[in-house]
Design a protein around this motif. Structure first.
Motif, PDB file in Angstrom:
ATOM      1  N   LYS A 178       0.848  -1.064   0.030  1.00 40.59           N
ATOM      2  CA  LYS A 178      -0.036  -0.108  -0.194  1.00 40.59           C
ATOM      3  C   LYS A 178       0.837   1.187   0.044  1.00 40.59           C
ATOM      4  O   LYS A 178       0.399   2.311   0.399  1.00 40.59           O
ATOM      5  CB  LYS A 178      -1.033   0.135   1.218  1.00 40.59           C
ATOM      6  CG  LYS A 178      -2.011  -1.158   1.019  1.00 40.59           C
ATOM      7  CD  LYS A 178      -3.074  -0.599   2.010  1.00 40.59           C
ATOM      8  CE  LYS A 178      -4.468  -1.569   1.718  1.00 40.59           C
ATOM      9  NZ  LYS A 178      -4.828  -2.026   2.955  1.00 40.59           N
ATOM     10  N   PRO A 188      -1.289   5.089  -2.576  1.00 40.55           N
ATOM     11  CA  PRO A 188      -2.394   4.725  -2.830  1.00 40.55           C
ATOM     12  C   PRO A 188      -2.963   4.874  -4.143  1.00 40.55           C
ATOM     13  O   PRO A 188      -3.943   4.555  -4.548  1.00 40.55           O
ATOM     14  CB  PRO A 188      -3.269   5.692  -1.902  1.00 40.55           C
ATOM     15  CG  PRO A 188      -2.140   6.577  -1.379  1.00 40.55           C
ATOM     16  CD  PRO A 188      -0.883   6.106  -1.734  1.00 40.55           C
ATOM     17  N   LYS A 246      -2.636  -1.889  -6.838  1.00 42.54           N
ATOM     18  CA  LYS A 246      -3.848  -2.222  -6.708  1.00 42.54           C
ATOM     19  C   LYS A 246      -4.314  -3.481  -7.118  1.00 42.54           C
ATOM     20  O   LYS A 246      -4.916  -4.304  -6.673  1.00 42.54           O
ATOM     21  CB  LYS A 246      -4.822  -1.212  -7.261  1.00 42.54           C
ATOM     22  CG  LYS A 246      -4.899   0.051  -6.246  1.00 42.54           C
ATOM     23  CD  LYS A 246      -6.151   0.902  -6.681  1.00 42.54           C
ATOM     24  CE  LYS A 246      -6.040   2.372  -6.302  1.00 42.54           C
ATOM     25  NZ  LYS A 246      -6.931   3.374  -6.874  1.00 42.54           N
ATOM     26  N   ARG A 284      -2.628  -6.263  -5.221  1.00 41.78           N
ATOM     27  CA  ARG A 284      -3.619  -6.547  -4.166  1.00 41.78           C
ATOM     28  C   ARG A 284      -4.908  -7.322  -4.462  1.00 41.78           C
ATOM     29  O   ARG A 284      -4.988  -8.155  -3.844  1.00 41.78           O
ATOM     30  CB  ARG A 284      -3.907  -5.180  -3.326  1.00 41.78           C
ATOM     31  CG  ARG A 284      -2.695  -4.771  -2.771  1.00 41.78           C
ATOM     32  CD  ARG A 284      -3.090  -3.550  -1.649  1.00 41.78           C
ATOM     33  NE  ARG A 284      -3.871  -2.558  -1.920  1.00 41.78           N
ATOM     34  CZ  ARG A 284      -3.768  -1.541  -2.665  1.00 41.78           C
ATOM     35  NH1 ARG A 284      -2.632  -0.961  -2.805  1.00 41.78           N
ATOM     36  NH2 ARG A 284      -4.617  -0.602  -2.845  1.00 41.78           N
TER      37      ARG A 284
END
Lengths: 341, 357
Positions: A248, A251, A257, A260
């Motif tokens: 992270k 952001p 992303k 993740r």
């Protein structure tokens, strides 16, 4: 667990076809009747209905749903008719403004076909924020993913990998192409030493911010799911926090992303999908594409778990939230799939 | 007369001048020289390469060299391998060959790794997937895991002993994160992409796309020639070769030749992995005929000789006729004649039966 509700005594396939045919005739289309039938049939039943409908009326069911679809008939080896829908037209119909038409079409398709259509759309209109390919590659079993690739060949006369490779760029391509090409081992065997060493490798690369390093991609795109879960657990044990926490750093970074998302689809798919649904419903307006996608693809898989996660997180039953955010036939379709009586 | 028999036996025993063992000659010698130890001694003395005279405790005993025994084991095993591989399901064959390469020949990209490219590029899409499924069933891991991991793992291993490698190395490597040099494995992305491909199998070809991609390949070759980056790592090259369907690729290669005047194969000469991939994708029959020819060359190594069995067994029921045509065209000789001349015994008979008239 599935939310789809199929009636205890299912009407004969011929009767369903009959009713559906009636729904298309006369002024406009009787969407409610279509939803009340198709929205309560599982994949095998829908397939049987499509086949019987084509044989009886000489027309593909999906064509009747929207006149926009046209294409050529193809007689398959088992002597049934299959409408080879041109990709351009099917996708145009799917992205029609009519949210419920798209929902009904996607729902009626076989799971493998549905994923193939969604993947094609995602590849052609690829954006870094797009996670559909990740969902399909990671939240399906190896056999299902392979069925998607076969369906893709049949429908689009190209391979999924070539389309993803041709449209995705840079690090995303480096990650997504092997992700969709994978044919992971499905067994439960786990090599603990390996999990340990690969957790270390992941940590080292992440620590040096080498997020698209070959090793990270190798591990995420080749190891079996059981092995990956063990690796992520070891990561947590060894370094005191979950791997996603270390991803992270920025952001706004879409690649992080995506990473993740890959990991969440492996470790907690129902919570991952809950988040997608939550973001689709929240705020002004509704991301209908996302909502339709999650509900139609998970209704026969784990939509119940997703709904439970939603209620837990938002203190509102998912059905109520969907009803509040959608209307008309679209709402009826989604609620039917959510198991609403 | 005795000399003739000696020579014949020498030839039969050693597989010299060819592959396989002449079982009939051996058995007839055994029968002929029954109860004639002096004949056998004479044979041993006339064969200094494999039976060496020694002094001291070994005087008067022409000792058999261990190297010779090992060589013989390989030669006798050729028929066994051919028969066993022939009997197996094609998918299991491919899985076992791939596994063998990964377990025993994973030090960098050598001739053995070419077997992986061969399997990945010359099998139909469903057969490659079948091989991957078979691999999972046999070894409880996916093929791509092992390709990615084993080739990476041993890039830096310095331990030479096989025993140590299997016991100690795994443990030490597991405990110490290694700094792996990605330069050594620049062909790994290409190989992984080839092995995991599920290509479209239809005929549909887009001329426009072929033109575009031929240009991209030409640009990659040009920029690597100027030393900027290795062509095998070029994203476009990897993308095109690992995802496009075979008919599409052949159209692309054709246009490349028209644009550049040279074939892509020529421009990739000397590039590990790439040249084989292009050959296998473009004209497998020609590639296979080259492999077969390589098995009979002087100084062919173990891998090259083992390739003969692999190619004949795996293609006997696929494109053997095309391979025979390609061989005749390339080397001006009939494949059956060359095989008959350069192999012995039952191994020869088995190969000829598979190759057909």
């Amino acid at each position: 667990m599935a939310t789809l509700k199929v009636p205890a005594t299912v009407p004969a396939v011929a009767d369903d076809c009959d009713q559906l045919r009636k729904a298309f005739q006369g002024w406009g289309t009787n969407e409610q009747l279509i939803i009340s039938i198709l929205g309560h049939r599982d994949a095998a039943q829908r397939r049987a209905i499509r086949r019987a409908y084509a044989e009886t009326y000489g027309e593909e069911l999906l064509r009747s749903i929207t006149d926009e679809i046209s294409g050529d008939f193809e007689v398959k080896p088992d002597h049934t008719y299959e409408l080879v829908i041109s990709d351009r037209l099917l996708c145009r119909a799917c992205s029609a403004d009519d949210g419920d038409q798209r929902a009904v079409i996607l729902w009626t398709l076989d799971p493998a076909e549905r994923d193939a259509v969604l993947a094609n759309e995602a590849a052609r209109k690829w954006q870094p924020e797009n996670r559909v390919l990740v969902e399909i590659a990671c939240a399906r079993s190896s056999a299902q993913l392979f069925a998607v690739k076969q369906a893709y060949h049949d429908r689009f006369k190209r391979s999924l990998e070539e389309d993803v490779a041709a449209h995705a760029t840079g690090d995303f391509r480096k990650l997504l192409v092997p992700l969709v090409s994978a044919y992971r081992y499905e067994g439960p065997e786990v090599n603990t030493r390996l999990a340990h060493s690969e957790a270390k490798i992941l940590h080292e690369k992440i620590h040096h911010k080498k997020y698209s390093d070959d090793e990270i991609i190798r591990i995420l795109t080749t190891r079996s799911k059981a092995q990956l879960l063990a690796t992520f657990n070891h990561y947590n044990d060894e370094f005191g926090h979950r791997i996603n926490k270390d991803l992270k750093a920025d952001p706004k970074d879409e690649f992080l992303k995506t990473l993740r998302a890959v990991i969440r689809c492996f470790t907690c798919p129902d919570r991952y999908f809950e988040k997608v649904v939550r973001l689709a419903i929240a705020g002004m307006g509704t991301d209908e594409n996302a909502l339709t996608r999650i509900i139609t693809t998970r209704a026969e898989v784990d939509l119940k778990l997703i709904a439970e996660a939603y209620q837990k997180r938002n203190s509102v039953p998912l059905e109520r939230a969907v009803a509040g955010d959608t209307s008309g036939d679209y709402e009826r379709m989604l609620l039917a799939l959510l198991g609403h009586e | 007369m005795a000399d003739e028999q000696q020579t014949e036996l020498t030839r039969a025993f050693s597989g010299m001048g060819g592959l396989g063992v002449d079982e009939a000659a051996l058995v007839s010698a055994v029968a002929r020289w029954r109860r004639q130890p002096e004949k056998r001694a004479q044979f041993r003395r006339s064969f200094p390469g494999f039976f060496s005279a020694s002094a001291g405790a070994g005087a008067g005993i022409e000792r058999c060299e261990d190297e010779f025994v090992a060589h013989l084991e390989d030669e006798f095993a050729r028929l066994r391998d051919a028969a066993v591989m022939w009997a197996m399901h094609p998918w299991e064959r491919d899985a076992r060959w791939a596994h063998h390469v990964l377990m025993h020949h994973h030090h960098g990209y050598g001739a053995a790794a070419a077997a992986l490219v061969e399997v990945a590029c010359t099998r139909a899409a469903d057969d490659l997937l079948g091989a991957r499924r078979s691999y999972q069933a046999l070894y409880h891991r996916s093929l791509e895991e092992d390709v990615a991991y084993r080739l990476v793992k041993d890039a830096n291993a310095n331990v030479s002993s096989n025993w140590l490698k299997s016991r100690f190395c795994e443990w030490t490597l597991a405990c110490t994160p290694r700094a792996r040099s990605s330069d050594e494995l620049f062909w790994l992305q290409l190989l992984l992409g080839l092995v995991t491909a599920y290509r479209y199998e239809g005929d549909r070809v887009s001329e426009e796309l072929a033109k575009e991609e031929a240009k991209a390949l030409a640009a990659a070759v040009k920029s690597s020639a100027s030393g900027k980056a290795k062509v095998v790592q070029d994203e476009q090259v990897v993308r095109v070769l690992t995802t496009r369907s075979k008919p599409q690729l052949r159209a692309t290669f054709k246009i490349y030749k028209e644009l550049q005047g040279k074939t892509l194969e020529e421009d990739f000469a000397g590039e590990p992995c790439l040249q084989e991939a292009v050959k296998c994708l473009d004209s497998p029959a020609r590639y296979f005929s080259e492999v077969i020819h390589g098995a009979f060359k002087d100084g062919a190594d173990k891998q090259a000789k083992a390739a003969l069995t692999r190619v004949v067994v795996s293609r006997a029921e696929a494109d053997m006729e095309e391979i025979k045509d390609a061989y005749a065209k390339q080397y001006g000789a009939k494949l059956v004649d060359v095989v008959a001349k350069n192999t012995h015994g039952h191994y020869k008979d088995a190969l000829l039966a598979m190759i057909g008239k």
